[in-house]
Each structure stands twice: as structure tokens, then as C-alpha cells.
Scaffold this active site. Structure first.
Site, short mmCIF file in Angstrom:
data_model
loop_
_atom_site.label_atom_id
_atom_site.label_comp_id
_atom_site.label_asym_id
_atom_site.label_seq_id
_atom_site.Cartn_x
_atom_site.Cartn_y
_atom_site.Cartn_z
N PHE B 122 0.87 -1.07 -0.04
CA PHE B 122 0.13 0.07 0.06
C PHE B 122 0.88 1.27 -0.02
O PHE B 122 2.09 1.08 0.29
CB PHE B 122 -0.82 -0.03 1.06
N GLN B 235 -8.27 14.66 3.95
CA GLN B 235 -7.56 13.88 2.79
C GLN B 235 -8.47 13.36 1.62
O GLN B 235 -9.42 13.30 1.70
CB GLN B 235 -7.24 12.49 3.49
N HIS B 237 -8.44 11.55 -1.38
CA HIS B 237 -7.95 10.14 -2.01
C HIS B 237 -7.75 10.39 -3.32
O HIS B 237 -8.36 11.11 -3.92
CB HIS B 237 -9.03 9.14 -1.74
N LEU B 251 -15.21 5.91 -4.62
CA LEU B 251 -13.64 5.49 -4.32
C LEU B 251 -13.45 4.41 -5.36
O LEU B 251 -13.99 3.43 -5.57
CB LEU B 251 -13.56 4.85 -2.72
N GLU B 254 -7.01 1.99 -3.33
CA GLU B 254 -5.63 2.08 -3.39
C GLU B 254 -5.10 0.76 -3.85
O GLU B 254 -3.97 0.59 -4.38
CB GLU B 254 -5.23 2.62 -2.18
N ARG B 285 -0.69 9.33 -0.12
CA ARG B 285 -1.91 9.83 -0.69
C ARG B 285 -1.88 11.21 -1.02
O ARG B 285 -2.44 11.64 -2.23
CB ARG B 285 -3.21 9.41 0.22
N HIS B 350 -11.87 11.94 1.12
CA HIS B 350 -12.28 10.53 1.53
C HIS B 350 -12.07 10.32 3.02
O HIS B 350 -12.77 9.64 3.70
CB HIS B 350 -10.88 9.87 0.99
N ARG B 385 -2.97 10.25 6.49
CA ARG B 385 -3.32 8.86 6.61
C ARG B 385 -2.87 8.11 5.61
O ARG B 385 -3.26 8.19 4.63
CB ARG B 385 -4.80 8.60 7.15
#
Lengths: 250, 572
Positions: B122, B235, B237, B251, B254, B285, B350, B385
Site C-alpha cells: 500500500f 484527506q 484520496h 472510491l 488504493e 496519498r 475521503h 493517513r
């Protein structure tokens, strides 16, 4: 801009009727977008449930032109300009407009004995891909209850006191076929689960937005498992002492 | 007791039934207390179901070099060092146990060939760390906790919205609100309240968040006197759907990048090579979202103002197995077969890193008896995050908040008393949209607010733009008094939206005030007028509190002990 005609059920437990709204159409629009347009611009009191708008939460179940479907996954352009009729799920009592009372499902879920691993087998567990992959199909269930809505036993024969319905056959199958579960739930299936009432018409499979093979992969193997336990003690014993939790009929 | 509301009584009241709320409720009930769990939707529908990619936990199953220290370093560096290091340490140490516990409760993950939990790479995680099941990890987590919760003695209240926290002097005494189904008012008496109400992405127009994410809990905590922290940290995304318009913001996990997806601009360039040559698509991100934004600004965007995310170099069968929901989602909603064509993506709101300020190990807020956990709490993620760190957050701090709320209740000498006047005042506020001669449509007001946030508090910010945004929020706050709805209290979305808008306005004001305060660029907070990260700001959190009106100030970030500071320096 083109306009779609929406006939939406408006009413509550006492009764109601279809009300017609004109909704401007945008590219790629889904039925839920139309309902949201009505809420924001035409009537803020129109009740519906929704959460994710991506077919992951199973909240926006309804009957669209007679077919039980998720509103967020039903494209407006599929109807090619025909009017779109949206009603709440028929098998459950209406609360208001498109919102129905599905609390029965939550009561049924409580009756299913939970996952029960052996207390002598603490983790971390080794489970191989082939042990768990067949269970993923059942675990994909988003609890939209469309299968419950369309099940003859519940919908036509009001069998809520006799049969748990396809959703909970899937739930029990996921538990029964879990490689680390130690409990047998065939008593439940035969008794209050009412698996015998299912006569394999596969309506539930047809409406499942997650494409779970409810009948073939959950209900039929559970029926066989129950039949073994009750009518073929040798196979039942074999399962106890042999390789555990082998689904048959898949 | 008055007869205009129903009353329920519990030792611990948990508000919110996503992953954090359910894990907290399980912990509190296991401590032997009476626990009520309140959700705005049906049980099992909370926003957690939409989490796709994974739970980050240093199990070391795929790369044995991974350990809690590596997870600690990645999280601190990802958060640009304004995280509460104590939270990060607890988190990185405990999350593997919480994952194994989930498995013991019936949760199933993808497996390695030798039978362990499989982990995938990730963004900004040094090693493959995200435990997952296809691209529906959130559903698996929530279903497992739900099955555990329904077989405990937890009392679940579905489709109930709580809008006001009740206090006995300074202590928490319960909460007040209404049933969505019929509008009946409900009052909960409780010795402790745990907020697990998630985020407030719905203040923005393009968001991956569900209708529930209106920040009720955060606003209630502020109203009750708690401090909010790092509210400027919102955030984006990098990969939300952009086309067709109806799906804008939904979404794209990821995990697509984790499984090897490549980002390209309209010229076909793999542009992440320019912005982060080492990690490329698997950068954090904030970096990836900003890079897409820059490409679009330079005129190299995709037809609908985003970038192309391509995974077609894999076999169709592999894609369908690893990313089944993505395959289905694009096919059904956008007419695109992702095994054959690239996806068009753009940044979408997000997650919020900011929230209620809490004590590191316990989730306790500055209000006695009030706890906060999950997305509504601040501190763990700092300025950004990392993917997979949210689901771990829920489990680790959910358990801790439940246990510490139970301990708090155990230490109380006398039960707090509920003052009915507080509920009466809130009822008056709730009923106002049915009375009077106001003309404001709550949905219209919400849309205007979303426009303000997207224009003035988006991915790129300036001091001037933020000041204008704050002023516009002030104007909307005046208009909120004129809200008007028709119909009755029976399942009335228009009426529900009225209270939601009030909550959202409070949070938007906090976002603007904090964003104005932080005069630097750090993580998700990108100021065009202060384009650089400023070391002086790296030692400060921004805190919002109420002193007559809303005020923003700074607090020093907790100072790391030498051994942990050295860990970070060694890998710099």
C-alpha cells in the site's frame, strides 16, 4: 435536457399510491440519483434508505418496474425513456415510501449459533487458500435482503415463522463450511430454519446483486448435509472423524 | 419523567456502529457493563463497509523484515511528524493482535500459499502490510464484528440520530435525539459516552463518503466543550471515479495501485516518475493526489479532469479475482471493462485526519466521561493517513476506548443526573423547521456549503481564499435559522437534513479557522501562499475550542523520547 418520468410509491403502513415526478436525466444516472433529485428539488419528505451508492452496503433495495434491485446499480438509460416505477420491497411491511421494515431479518440472524472455533486451537491459524476461497462467495453478501424479498416461501406464502430465507441459508453455509468451526447447525436448519420449505426455484439467485449462487452453492449442500445427518448416520460419522467441514454437492 | 420522549439507560452509550463503535461496544460489554449501541442506519451499513483495500498490520507474513517499528516509522513519516507518537506506538504494536482476534471471531482473509494471512503493498508502507480479502475488507471487518456483537448483550438501537450530549455539571450524563423512523424523541442516560461517529466528508461536493458522514459526533463534542484538533487536515484520496457525473467521487481502492496499477496523463506519461521517482504510484496519498491535480492544472488531464489508472497489463482473471468490486463497479456504472481499458480517476474527499482531541491510550476527551475513537478522533494520522491504517485504528482504539470507558464508569461514586431542560432546548431547536416562516431548503443550503468548501478549502488553498470561505460559512450560519420543511416527523429526510447542516456548518468553520492558522504546507494541507513545509510548524498541532465563540490556537506536539526519535532519524 431529457426528462425521465418516475412513478414513486408514496405512503405508509396505512396505504399509499404512486406519485409521478419529472426528473432531468444526466449521463450515467442511476435510479437512486433520480430519487435524490426528487428529495432535493421536488419533495424533501420522500423517504428512502441508502448509504454507499456503490452497491456495497445493500441499503437501497427496491422494486423497480417490478424487479427487486438496488437503486444505486440500476441505470436510468436501461429503461430507454420508459417510465420508471419504484416501489418498496413487497415482502416486508412498509414504514414510509420506499423504506420497509426489515427488522425480522435481524431477529432471525440472532437465532443462528455464532462461529465457534475449538477452545484448544488458538491462533494464528493456518488456513490454505483452497480452505477459505469457497467461503468468500458467501461472505460477499451485503444484506440487501432482495433474496428474502423474492423468496416464494416468504413473499407469497408468508412463511416468516417457518423459513429463515435464502440470506440466512447463505449465512449458515458460511459458518458450516468454515474450516475452523466446530458446531453443527443441521438441527436448526431442519427445525426453525425450515430449509425443507425451499423448493429450489432459484429466484433468490437471480436477484442477488453479488451474484452469489445461493441455491447451488449454499442451500443444496446444506440440504444434503442435513439429509446425511438425519438419514445416513454413516456419512455423518465419516464427517465427524474424517476430513472436517467438506461441503458436498458443490 | 416527561412523556414526550422515550428513555433508555446504560452504563456506556456508544454512538456510531461502524468498526470503531462495534469494537468499543464489544470491549465495554466484555467488562460486564450494560452497553447501548446507536446507529443512524441499519446495523452493518456504516461507512466502514466501503473500506476496500486492507488492514495495515506488521504481521511480516509476506516480508519477514516488517515489524512494529517499521510501521511506526512509516506512519509518523506519512503524517509528517505531527501525529501523537504515543498513539502511533500503541497502534503499531497492537494492531497485529487485533487482526488475529478478528480471525478468531470468524473473519476470513486472503491467504499466502503456506496458509497465513496474505498482505499486499500500500502507499508509503515500506513492506507489504495490508491484510485483505479481495477489495471488500471493510465488509468482512464489519460483518465479523456485527456477528460478534449480536451474540453479546449489547443493546442495538438502529436508525436513531443523536444530536445533543447531556451533561451533569462537567460530566457526561447521556445523549438526546430522535428515531428516524417516526421522529419520536429519545433520551439516553449513560455514565460514559463513546463517540464513534466517523468523519464529515459530506461537507464536500466530490466525496467517497455516505450520507451519514456529516460529523455529528465531532460537532456534538465541540458543543459539549471538547477540543478539536488538526481540523485543517482533510484527506483527498487520489483515485475517485470521475465519469459519468452520477458516480463522481466513488472510491477506486488504493489496492488497484497496490496490485500494480499505473497512473498516466493524457500524453501517456507515467507522471508519478516526476513527483516521486522512488515510490511512484505507491507514494503517500497527499503526494499522489497533488500530482494528479498538478497534471490537470498543466493541461495534461484526462477528458473529464483527472488521470488514467491502468491495470490492463494483468491477466483478466487475476484482475477479476483481486479486484472483483472494482471490476463490477466500472462495468455497471461507467460501461468500462477495467481488464481492457484504463479507469479515469481524480482526487475525492475521503477521510479526515482531524477530529476530537483525545488522550493517547484511552480515547478520553477533555470532557469527563466522553470518549472518542476512530475517524472522529484526532492524533493518530497527523497530516496524512496511510492506506490501511484506518481499519487498524478502529480495532486498536475501539477496544481501548471500550475498556477505558468501563474503567471510568467503575470509578464513579455517584451516577450523573440528567437535566431535562437540556433536552427540552434541543427539542425546540429540532422542531423549529416545522414552524415559522423561513424559506430555506436544507438540501439547497447543504449544496451551497459543499460549493464553498470545494472552492475555498479544496486540495490547494490560499490565505485569501480561506478567509473568503470563512465569511461565506458565517453567512450560511445566519441563514440556517430560516430552514423550513414540510410533512411530519415520520421518516422525513428533509427534516433530518436540517440538523445535519447545522453540524456541518460548525465543522466547516473549524476547518477554515484551523486552515488559516496553519501557515505552511504539510501533508494534506497545501497552502499556495506558504508552499513549503515549515519546521517550526512541525512541532505544533492546531486546536479549536469554544470560548464564547470558536477560537483556533496551537498546542505543542508531544515530544518523542530519544529511542523513537532515533528510529525516525535513522531512516530519514
Amino acid at each position: 435536457m431529457a426528462e425521465a418520468t418516475f412513478h414513486v410509491f408514496r405512503g405508509d403502513a396505512k396505504g399509499g399510491d404512486l406519485v409521478t415526478y419529472g426528473v432531468p436525466v444526466t449521463e450515467g444516472m442511476v435510479v437512486l440519483d433520480g430519487i435524490h433529485y426528487i428529495q432535493a428539488h421536488l419533495d424533501g419528505t420522500l423517504a428512502c434508505r441508502w448509504n454507499c451508492k456503490a452497491a456495497k452496503c445493500g441499503s437501497c433495495s427496491a422494486e423497480i418496474n417490478g424487479h427487486p434491485r438496488l437503486m444505486c446499480k440500476t441505470r436510468v438509460d436501461d429503461f430507454k425513456g420508459e417510465p420508471i416505477t419504484v416501489r418498496p420491497m413487497k415482502a416486508f411491511p412498509v414504514i414510509k415510501d420506499l423504506v420497509s421494515d426489515v427488522s425480522w431479518n435481524y431477529r432471525v440472524n440472532k437465532q443462528i449459533p455464532p462461529f465457534t472455533p475449538s477452545p484448544y486451537d488458538p491462533g494464528p491459524w493456518k488456513m490454505y487458500p483452497e480452505d477459505v476461497e469457497r467461503l468468500f462467495e458467501f461472505r460477499k453478501c451485503i444484506e440487501c435482503f432482495l433474496c428474502q424479498d423474492v423468496c416464494h416461501v416468504l413473499r407469497e406464502h408468508d412463511g416468516f415463522d417457518r423459513y429463515m430465507g435464502p440470506r440466512f441459508m447463505v449465512r449458515v453455509a458460511a459458518l458450516e463450511m468454515h474450516p475452523k468451526d466446530t458446531l453443527s447447525r443441521t438441527d436448526l436448519l431442519r427445525g426453525s430454519g425450515g430449509i425443507g420449505f425451499c423448493n429450489i426455484t432459484k429466484c433468490c439467485e437471480e436477484v442477488c446483486p453479488e451474484h452469489i449462487h445461493i441455491t447451488d452453492n449454499a442451500i443444496i449442500p446444506l440440504k444434503e448435509r442435513m439429509a446425511d445427518d438425519y438419514f445416513d448416520p454413516w456419512r455423518s460419522l465419516l464427517r465427524v472423524f474424517g476430513k472436517k467441514k467438506e461441503p458436498r454437492g458443490t | 419523567m416527561a412523556d414526550w420522549y422515550e428513555t433508555f439507560e446504560h452504563d456506556v452509550l456508544v454512538i456510531g456502529a461502524g468498526g470503531a463503535g462495534m469494537r468499543a461496544a464489544i470491549a465495554a460489554v466484555e467488562a460486564g457493563l450494560s452497553v447501548g449501541l446507536v446507529c443512524k442506519s441499519l446495523l452493518g451499513k456504516a461507512h466502514t463497509v466501503m473500506a476496500e483495500g486492507g488492514i495495515a498490520a506488521a504481521l511480516g507474513n509476506v516480508d519477514p523484515r516488517d515489524n512494529w517499528q517499521a510501521h511506526f516509522i512509516d506512519t509518523m513519516r506519512g503524517g509528517k511528524l505531527i501525529n501523537d507518537y504515543r498513539m502511533v506506538e500503541i497502534f503499531a504494536r497492537e494492531v497485529p493482535d487485533r487482526v488475529y482476534e478478528l480471525e478468531q471471531w470468524g473473519g476470513l482473509f486472503d491467504r499466502t500459499p503456506d496458509g497465513k494471512i496474505l498482505q499486499r503493498p500500500f502507499g508509503a508502507h515500506t513492506y507489504p502490510r495490508a491484510c485483505h480479502v479481495g477489495d471488500r475488507t471493510g465488509l468482512e471487518l464489519i460483518r465479523t464484528l456485527q456477528d460478534k456483537a449480536v451474540h453479546s448483550r449489547i443493546e442495538v438501537y438502529m436508525e436513531v440520530t443523536l444530536t445533543w450530549l447531556l451533561k451533569d455539571a462537567e460530566r457526561i450524563a447521556g445523549a438526546f435525539g430522535y428515531r428516524r423512523e417516526d421522529g419520536r424523541f429519545v433520551l439516553f442516560r449513560a455514565k460514559a459516552v463513546i463517540l464513534a461517529t466517523g468523519g464529515w466528508g459530506k461537507v464536500y461536493k466530490v466525496t467517497s463518503n455516505s450520507w451519514e458522514c456529516t460529523g455529528d459526533g465531532c460537532a456534538m463534542a465541540y458543543d459539549a466543550g471538547a477540543e478539536l484538533m488538526d481540523m485543517e487536515m482533510v484527506q483527498f484520496h487520489p483515485t475517485g471515479m470521475v465519469w459519468p457525473p452520477g458516480v463522481r467521487g466513488i472510491l477506486v481502492t488504493e489496492a488497484v495501485r497496490g496490485e500494480g496499477g499505473v497512473l498516466r496523463n493524457s500524453l501517456g506519461e507515467r507522471f508519478m516518475e516526476r513527483y516521486d521517482p522512488k515510490k511512484k504510484e505507491l507514494s503517500s496519498r497527499d503526494v499522489v493526489a497533488r500530482s494528479i491535480y498538478e497534471e490537470v492544472r498543466a493541461g495534461r488531464g484526462s477528458p473529464h479532469g483527472g488521470a488514467f489508472l491502468d491495470i490492463t497489463h494483468w491477466e483478466p482473471e487475476f484482475i477479476k479475482r483481486k479486484l472483483p468490486s472494482m471490476y463490477e463497479q466500472f462495468l455497471k456504472l461507467a460501461n468500462i471493462d477495467i481488464t481492457k481499458s484504463p479507469m479515469e480517476v481524480a482526487p475525492t474527499v475521503h477521510y479526515v485526519m482531524g477530529g476530537v482531541r483525545v488522550e493517547a491510550g484511552t480515547g478520553a476527551t477533555t470532557v469527563p466521561g466522553l470518549f472518542a475513537v476512530g475517524e472522529v478522533a484526532a492524533g493518530l494520522h497527523g497530516a496524512n493517513r496511510l492506506g490501511g491504517n484506518s481499519l487498524g485504528d478502529l480495532l486498536v482504539f475501539g477496544k481501548r476506548a471500550g475498556e477505558h470507558a468501563a474503567a471510568y464508569v467503575g470509578g464513579l461514586r455517584a451516577a450523573p443526573q440528567v437535566d431535562e431542560h437540556q433536552a427540552e432546548e434541543e427539542r425546540t431547536l429540532l422542531q423549529r423547521p416545522f414552524e415559522g416562516d423561513g424559506q430555506e431548503n436544507p438540501f439547497g443550503l447543504h449544496e451551497e456549503l459543499q460549493e464553498v468548501m470545494s472552492t475555498h478549502a479544496g486540495i490547494a488553498r490560499t490565505g485569501e481564499g480561506l478567509a473568503q470561505g470563512l465569511e461565506k460559512v458565517g453567512a450560511l450560519q445566519k441563514r440556517v435559522e430560516g430552514l423550513r420543511v414540510g410533512g411530519s416527523r415520520l421518516f422525513n429526510p428533509g427534516w433530518h437534513a436540517c440538523r445535519d447542516v447545522r453540524f456541518m456548518l460548525t465543522l466547516c468553520e473549524a476547518i477554515f479557522r484551523s486552515a488559516i492558522e496553519r501557515q505552511e504546507s504539510r501533508g494534506a494541507h497545501w497552502r499556495l501562499d506558504y508552499p513549503n513545509q515549515d519546521p517550526q510548524w512541525g512541532t505544533l498541532n492546531v486546536v479549536v475550542y469554544r470560548d464564547g465563540k470558536m477560537k483556533a490556537t496551537t498546542r505543542p506536539v508531544p515530544q518523542m523520547p530519544l529511542d523513537l526519535a532515533r528510529l525516525i532519524q535513522q531512516t530519514a
